[in-house]
Design an enzyme around this catalytic site. Structure first.
Site, short mmCIF file in Angstrom:
data_model
loop_
_atom_site.label_atom_id
_atom_site.label_comp_id
_atom_site.label_asym_id
_atom_site.label_seq_id
_atom_site.Cartn_x
_atom_site.Cartn_y
_atom_site.Cartn_z
N ARG A 105 0.82 -1.23 0.00
CA ARG A 105 0.00 0.00 0.00
C ARG A 105 0.84 1.27 0.00
O ARG A 105 0.46 2.28 0.60
CB ARG A 105 -0.94 0.04 1.22
CG ARG A 105 -1.97 -1.04 1.24
CD ARG A 105 -3.20 -0.59 0.48
NE ARG A 105 -4.20 -1.63 0.48
CZ ARG A 105 -5.22 -1.69 1.34
NH1 ARG A 105 -5.37 -0.78 2.25
NH2 ARG A 105 -6.08 -2.66 1.26
N ARG A 130 -3.36 6.68 1.16
CA ARG A 130 -3.88 7.88 1.83
C ARG A 130 -2.92 8.58 2.78
O ARG A 130 -3.19 9.69 3.21
CB ARG A 130 -5.17 7.54 2.57
CG ARG A 130 -6.35 7.39 1.64
CD ARG A 130 -7.54 6.82 2.35
NE ARG A 130 -7.26 5.47 2.78
CZ ARG A 130 -8.15 4.67 3.35
NH1 ARG A 130 -9.36 5.09 3.59
NH2 ARG A 130 -7.80 3.44 3.70
N ARG A 132 -6.84 11.66 -5.74
CA ARG A 132 -8.09 10.95 -5.48
C ARG A 132 -9.26 11.93 -5.52
O ARG A 132 -10.33 11.61 -6.02
CB ARG A 132 -7.99 10.30 -4.11
CG ARG A 132 -9.16 9.43 -3.73
CD ARG A 132 -8.84 8.87 -2.35
NE ARG A 132 -9.82 7.93 -1.88
CZ ARG A 132 -10.94 8.28 -1.26
NH1 ARG A 132 -11.23 9.54 -1.10
NH2 ARG A 132 -11.76 7.34 -0.84
N ASP A 156 -6.81 -2.82 -7.08
CA ASP A 156 -7.31 -3.45 -5.87
C ASP A 156 -7.57 -4.92 -6.15
O ASP A 156 -7.83 -5.28 -7.30
CB ASP A 156 -8.60 -2.78 -5.39
CG ASP A 156 -8.86 -3.11 -3.93
OD1 ASP A 156 -8.25 -2.47 -3.06
OD2 ASP A 156 -9.62 -4.06 -3.67
N TYR A 189 -14.56 -12.14 0.54
CA TYR A 189 -15.24 -10.88 0.25
C TYR A 189 -16.52 -11.11 -0.56
O TYR A 189 -17.54 -10.46 -0.35
CB TYR A 189 -14.32 -9.94 -0.53
CG TYR A 189 -13.33 -9.22 0.35
CD1 TYR A 189 -13.73 -8.15 1.15
CD2 TYR A 189 -11.99 -9.59 0.39
CE1 TYR A 189 -12.83 -7.47 1.96
CE2 TYR A 189 -11.08 -8.92 1.20
CZ TYR A 189 -11.51 -7.86 1.98
OH TYR A 189 -10.61 -7.21 2.78
O1 CP3 Z 1 0.17 -1.53 -2.45
C1 CP3 Z 1 -0.19 -0.63 -3.23
O2 CP3 Z 1 0.22 0.55 -3.14
C2 CP3 Z 1 -1.06 -1.01 -4.42
C3 CP3 Z 1 -2.44 -0.83 -4.28
C4 CP3 Z 1 -3.33 -1.78 -3.47
C5 CP3 Z 1 -4.57 -1.34 -2.96
N1 CP3 Z 1 -5.23 -2.41 -2.45
C6 CP3 Z 1 -5.06 0.04 -3.03
C7 CP3 Z 1 -6.13 0.47 -2.13
C8 CP3 Z 1 -3.22 -3.16 -3.19
C9 CP3 Z 1 -2.06 -4.09 -3.44
C10 CP3 Z 1 -4.44 -3.53 -2.54
C11 CP3 Z 1 -4.74 -4.91 -2.13
C12 CP3 Z 1 -5.90 -5.17 -1.28
N2 CP3 Z 1 -7.14 -4.59 -1.34
C13 CP3 Z 1 -5.94 -6.19 -0.29
C14 CP3 Z 1 -4.84 -7.15 0.01
C15 CP3 Z 1 -3.79 -6.53 0.84
C16 CP3 Z 1 -4.23 -6.29 2.24
O3 CP3 Z 1 -4.25 -5.11 2.63
O4 CP3 Z 1 -4.48 -7.26 2.94
C17 CP3 Z 1 -7.22 -6.16 0.28
C18 CP3 Z 1 -7.72 -7.04 1.40
C19 CP3 Z 1 -7.97 -5.16 -0.40
C20 CP3 Z 1 -9.41 -4.81 -0.19
C21 CP3 Z 1 -9.54 -3.41 0.19
N3 CP3 Z 1 -9.40 -2.35 -0.68
C22 CP3 Z 1 -9.82 -2.88 1.47
C23 CP3 Z 1 -10.02 -3.70 2.71
C24 CP3 Z 1 -9.85 -1.48 1.34
C25 CP3 Z 1 -10.18 -0.47 2.38
C26 CP3 Z 1 -8.89 -0.21 3.08
C27 CP3 Z 1 -8.92 0.97 3.96
O5 CP3 Z 1 -7.83 1.19 4.54
O6 CP3 Z 1 -9.95 1.65 4.10
C28 CP3 Z 1 -9.55 -1.17 0.00
C29 CP3 Z 1 -9.42 0.18 -0.58
C30 CP3 Z 1 -8.06 0.56 -1.03
N4 CP3 Z 1 -7.29 -0.20 -1.87
C31 CP3 Z 1 -7.37 1.78 -0.74
C32 CP3 Z 1 -6.15 1.72 -1.43
C33 CP3 Z 1 -5.10 2.79 -1.51
C34 CP3 Z 1 -7.89 2.93 0.10
C35 CP3 Z 1 -9.00 3.52 -0.69
C36 CP3 Z 1 -9.14 5.03 -0.62
O7 CP3 Z 1 -8.36 5.76 -1.26
O8 CP3 Z 1 -10.12 5.42 0.01
#
Ligand code: CP3
Length: 355
Positions: free
Chosen positions: A27, A31, A40, A77, A154
């Protein structure tokens, strides 16, 4: 294609010597970076970002402009795949990801199709090629997918969950149905990752974020077996370059020996596992990626530096370590702390190699 200027990440995955231990952060585009929040805002939403290849390229490169990271990861994602399967992904403010049509009955599961990544996930492939062009060989680009089990969690729960009651109910009452879903999802993941490789991903990572909610027997049957199918189905080479794969099961510290037999090149390790013991247990079969507690970034600069050294010392000298966090970086992290971490990992690991 331009040759890589910094191939330390790929060399470490191949367990070859590197001048320093390479580092990237799960990640890393997100944010905690003000410039991410600005883009964003322009895009209107997270999905607006992820579905637009220009925005996805812009935010993928943002952390690399600030920090001397050794790899880039595609901005996307894991839930794009269920979205392409028709579940309707959306993000309710402050609630995380949700689906309009979670899988709740046999009919919905039997009606699922394996999406064609070149059409239904075309925006992801366009992002991969656009990011490769923008990187121009600076560092390698990592593609990724969720694991079949994590995606199934999910898809069945309809979003995140505290207890995974719905998926566990299916696991213990209709395992046949869960297996059917996992088979389809595994094929979707294989096609998706291979399309990313063809589009330009130079390594791939499989996020099994929820595999750790299973029993040992359950992990073998419902997660590991499908990870194995995925790894076996991956393209090993593209344009004469080897494409390494990384498997990360959060909470999977008890199962490292069987994970090391998956045929992948590296295992992601969360912070609850001692890296020295992990290395002893898997030997030279795979490289290891991890495993600083993301919360260490909330500590003082001196503590952060010593925690980083603790991880480097735990792995010890010798090739095959990619430094990372044990899970994604928190949105509340101060960006300056990431600069400190990258500096410490590079400086100290160089010193480790000469002492
Ligand atoms: O690593 C990176 O920089 C690449 C981008 C990336 C995102 N999601 C961007 C994202 C990657 C590799 C993921 C994978 C992902 N997404 C996983 C597996 C890794 C982990 O964290 O276990 C999972 C479970 C998800 C599902 C997901 N997507 C969740 C649970 C959320 C909410 C997270 C939160 O902190 O609120 C997301 C949204 C998401 N995916 C964000 C980002 C940057 C935040 C969204 C935003 O900008 O509001």
């Amino acid at each position: 294609m331009t040759p890589l200027k910094n191939d330390t990440f790929l060399r470490a995955l191949a367990r070859q010597p590197t001048p320093h231990t390479p580092i990237w952060l799960m990640r890393q585009a997100g944010r905690y970076l003000p410039e991410y929040n600005a883009t964003r805002k322009r895009a209107g939403s997270f999905l607006g970002l992820a579905k637009n290849p220009d925005y996805a390229t812009e935010v993928t490169l943002q952390p690399l402009e600030r920090f001397a990271l050794d790899a880039a990861i595609l901005f996307s994602d894991i839930l794009t795949v269920p979205d392409a399967m028709g579940l309707g992904l959306y993000f309710a403010d402050g609630e995380g990801p949700r689906f309009h049509h979670p899988l709740r009955d046999e009919r919905a599961i039997k009606a699922l199709h394996v999406p064609d990544p070149h059409t239904e996930l075309r925006y992801v492939m366009e992002a991969v090629s656009s990011i490769r062009r923008a990187l121009d060989g600076r560092v390698p680009l990592i593609g990724f997918s969720g694991s079949p089990y994590t995606l199934a969690c999910y898809m069945i729960e309809g979003g995140g969950s505290d207890d995974f009651r719905t998926v566990k109910t299916m696991l213990y009452s209709r395992p046949d149905l869960l297996h059917h879903l996992l088979r389809i999802t595994a094929q979707a993941v294989i096609d998706y990752l291979n399309a990313q490789i063809i589009a330009g991903a130079q390594a791939v990572m499989i996020f099994d974020t929820w595999g750790g909610n299973l029993t040992s027997a359950g992990y073998a049957e419902f997660s590991l077996a499908y990870l194995q199918q995925v790894v076996a189905g991956l393209k090993r080479e593209h344009n004469g370059e080897r494409i390494p794969s990384i498997v990360f099961t959060k909470g999977g510290g008890g199962w490292l020996e069987s994970m090391a037999d998956l045929g992948c090149d590296a295992l992601g390790i969360d912070w609850s596992t001692d890296l020295a013991l992990a290395r002893q247990r898997v030997g030279a079969r795979v490289a290891l990626q991890g495993n600083l507690d993301p919360a260490a970034l909330f500590g003082s600069e001196a503590t952060l530096r010593s925690e980083a050294r603790r991880v480097l010392d735990a792995f010890g000298v010798g090739p095959g370590h990619v430094f990372n966090l044990g899970h994604g970086i928190s949105q509340f992290t101060a960006p300056e702390q990431v600069a400190v971490l990258v500096d410490e990992v590079h400086t100290y690991s160089k010193r480790q190699r000469t002492s």
